[in-house]
Design an enzyme around this catalytic site. Structure first.
Site, short mmCIF file in Angstrom:
data_model
loop_
_atom_site.label_atom_id
_atom_site.label_comp_id
_atom_site.label_asym_id
_atom_site.label_seq_id
_atom_site.Cartn_x
_atom_site.Cartn_y
_atom_site.Cartn_z
N ASP A 33 3.59 -4.54 -3.37
CA ASP A 33 3.52 -4.27 -1.93
C ASP A 33 3.59 -5.62 -1.22
OD1 ASP A 33 3.23 -2.97 0.50
OD2 ASP A 33 1.09 -2.59 0.26
N HIS A 34 3.90 -5.58 0.08
CA HIS A 34 3.80 -6.77 0.91
C HIS A 34 2.52 -6.70 1.73
CE1 HIS A 34 8.39 -6.98 0.67
NE2 HIS A 34 7.95 -8.07 0.09
N TRP A 41 2.98 -1.21 3.93
CA TRP A 41 3.39 0.12 3.42
C TRP A 41 4.70 0.03 2.63
CZ3 TRP A 41 2.33 0.10 8.94
CH2 TRP A 41 1.01 0.47 9.25
N HIS A 42 4.85 -1.04 1.86
CA HIS A 42 6.03 -1.21 1.02
C HIS A 42 5.68 -0.96 -0.45
CE1 HIS A 42 7.85 -4.08 4.29
NE2 HIS A 42 7.79 -2.81 4.67
N GLN A 43 4.84 0.02 -0.71
CA GLN A 43 4.35 0.30 -2.06
C GLN A 43 5.51 0.68 -2.98
OE1 GLN A 43 3.30 1.92 0.79
NE2 GLN A 43 1.08 2.17 0.80
#
Length: 482
Positions: free
Chosen positions: A255-256, A406-408
């Site tokens: 994630d970021h 929310w870059h899971q």
């Protein structure tokens, strides 16, 4: 071939979905999974809100609408990890060209606020080449700045669900929403359907060809583990019989983090109008960069975590740089219970590698240089947070301020080693008739937003399924189709 699409959430007709400017209003509603991460010593004991889409279209219906393909190095890395050139940049570019001229409506942002233009100019003053958009040439470069591309048309979100399903109904497709998949059904090691909770009933739905999981980087590993696919010891801990021992299920959570860099606004600075993430800055994008890829989006207001906000003292007239840096360590999704209604245990891995501290501080210095550039003087006066407080205090602030972009991704990754969950054709290793088609398949998070890469994974899955079952591709469709 007939297809049943099962979605745990409801329909996507709410104004907060249709109007992309209203996307934050989806938080805390039935349209998102309100996951929370485990308390983390590396984040000063904090738990992070970790929402994911729970509506027709998933994250593509509740996100910020940014479309970024991912860098050439990302896709070539995936090809090396899988041993399959289908994941390499050249083939992926072909698919993206088809996606963007066909099902998906993708355009350059139409409303660049003067503040966004100033951010782009400030990045140029710091040696960042300016590009027309963040795809194409920028995604082959080491750094650059650009206004965003987006899935917005005439002020309406053109989500992947709308683009692929709602606007193009097919007689062989049935959509069942408000239906929770709790388990994959097996006959031996072959997936033959799913268990579903719908309208107060438990249903067994059988598939004649394949089961494809697209539940996201939290939901997909959870469903696999509840079905007996995962690390054997963890499954036995919860009384789940082992169908396939795949220790990589739930591992490699990428994630970021969002690192809020808050500025006092200049006197008279006007932030009214469409501002949300319209301008982006990207650096350390190539594999030979000393630090991991970093991104910067500029937004109005003091947008930091609840932990920081609860202390008070945030400037009333402010702007924020949202920094994202790919972390060196990854996180994990683990079962908390064999009960499908219980959320899993999520650990992000943020700040658990000592190298992360140096990376984020150097990213912060780059952001400072951009914020202090002459082009931004009409909008930014001086840094508010973390401010000139030294290394240790800056890191302490960032641990308190960090949130998720929310870059899971990555929790059921493709690969060829012992921790791989999928082969290069997205098939679950050791199982027949079971694929994964979402961002959990990616070996690592791409350089920025993950919606476009997720759509690409779906297109790849479609090509693999057509090939494996001898199906024709069907007629090409145009994004201009009403």
């Amino acid at each position: 071939m007939s297809v049943l699409l099962v979605e745990a959430g409801g329909d996507d007709r709410d104004p907060a979905v249709v109007n992309p400017e209203m996307w934050p209003l989806n938080q805390g509603t039935e349209r998102v999974w309100d996951f929370t991460t485990a308390p983390d010593p590396a984040l000063n004991g904090r738990s992070l809100p970790y929402a994911m889409g729970r509506v027709l279209g998933g994250g593509g219906s509740v996100n910020v609408s940014i479309w970024i393909r991912g860098h050439r190095d990302d896709w070539d890395f995936f090809a090396r990890e899988t041993g399959d050139p289908a994941w390499g940049h050249d083939n992926v570019r072909r698919l993206f060209d088809r996606i963007e001229s066909g099902p998906m409506w993708v355009q350059n942002t139409q409303d660049i606020h003067p503040y966004g233009e100033a951010v782009l100019a400030a990045a140029e003053e710091n040696g960042f080449p300016r590009y027309a958009n963040p795809n194409g040439a920028l995604m082959n470069s080491e750094r650059g700045t650009a206004p965003r591309q987006e899935i917005i048309r005439d002020g309406r979100r053109q989500s992947p669900y709308q683009s692929y399903v709602a606007l193009r109904p097919r007689p062989n497709l049935t959509v069942l929403h408000d239906a929770l998949v709790t388990e994959v059904l097996f006959d031996g090691n072959r997936a033959v359907g799913v268990k579903v909770r719908h309208a107060g009933q438990n249903l067994d739905i059988h598939a004649s060809a394949e089961v494809v999981l697209s539940l996201g980087a939290v939901g997909t590993p959870k469903a696999l583990m509840l079905s007996g696919v995962g690390e054997a010891a963890q499954l036995r801990e919860h009384g789940i019989g082992v169908r396939a021992h795949l220790p990589g299920v739930g591992r490699n959570l990428n994630d970021h983090p969002v690192l809020a860099h808050v500025w006092h606004a200049a006197d008279g600075a006007d932030f009214s109008g469409p501002l949300e993430s319209r301008a982006g800055v990207f650096w350390n994008l190539t594999s030979d960069a000393g630090d991991p890829p970093s991104i910067l989006y500029a937004v109005p207001g003091a947008q930091t975590s609840q932990t920081v906000a609860a202390r008070g003292g945030l400037p009333e007239h402010a702007a924020t740089f949202l920094l994202g840096v790919r972390m060196h360590n990854t996180g994990q999704v683990r079962l908390a219970s064999a009960d499908p209604s219980v959320n899993p245990i999520i650990k992000t891995g943020f700040f658990t590698d000592p190298a992360d501290s140096g990376s984020v501080l150097r990213a912060l210095e780059t952001a400072r240089a951009i914020g202090m550039a002459p082009a931004l003087k009409p909008f930014l006066k001086e840094e508010a947070l973390p401010g000139p407080v030294g290394r240790d205090a800056s890191l302490d602030y960032l641990r308190d301020a960090v949130q998720t972009f929310w870059h899971q991704s990555g929790t059921a990754r493709m690969g060829r080693d012992d921790m791989a969950v999928l082969d290069s054709r997205l098939r679950v290793i050791g199982c027949e008739g079971l694929r994964v088609a979402d961002a959990s398949a990616l070996p690592r998070v791409t350089v920025a937003n993950t919606m476009a890469p997720s759509v690409l994974v779906g297109e790849q899955a479609a090509e693999f399924i057509r090939s494996d079952h001898g199906l024709s591709a069907g007629p090409e469709v145009s994004s201009a189709t009403p």
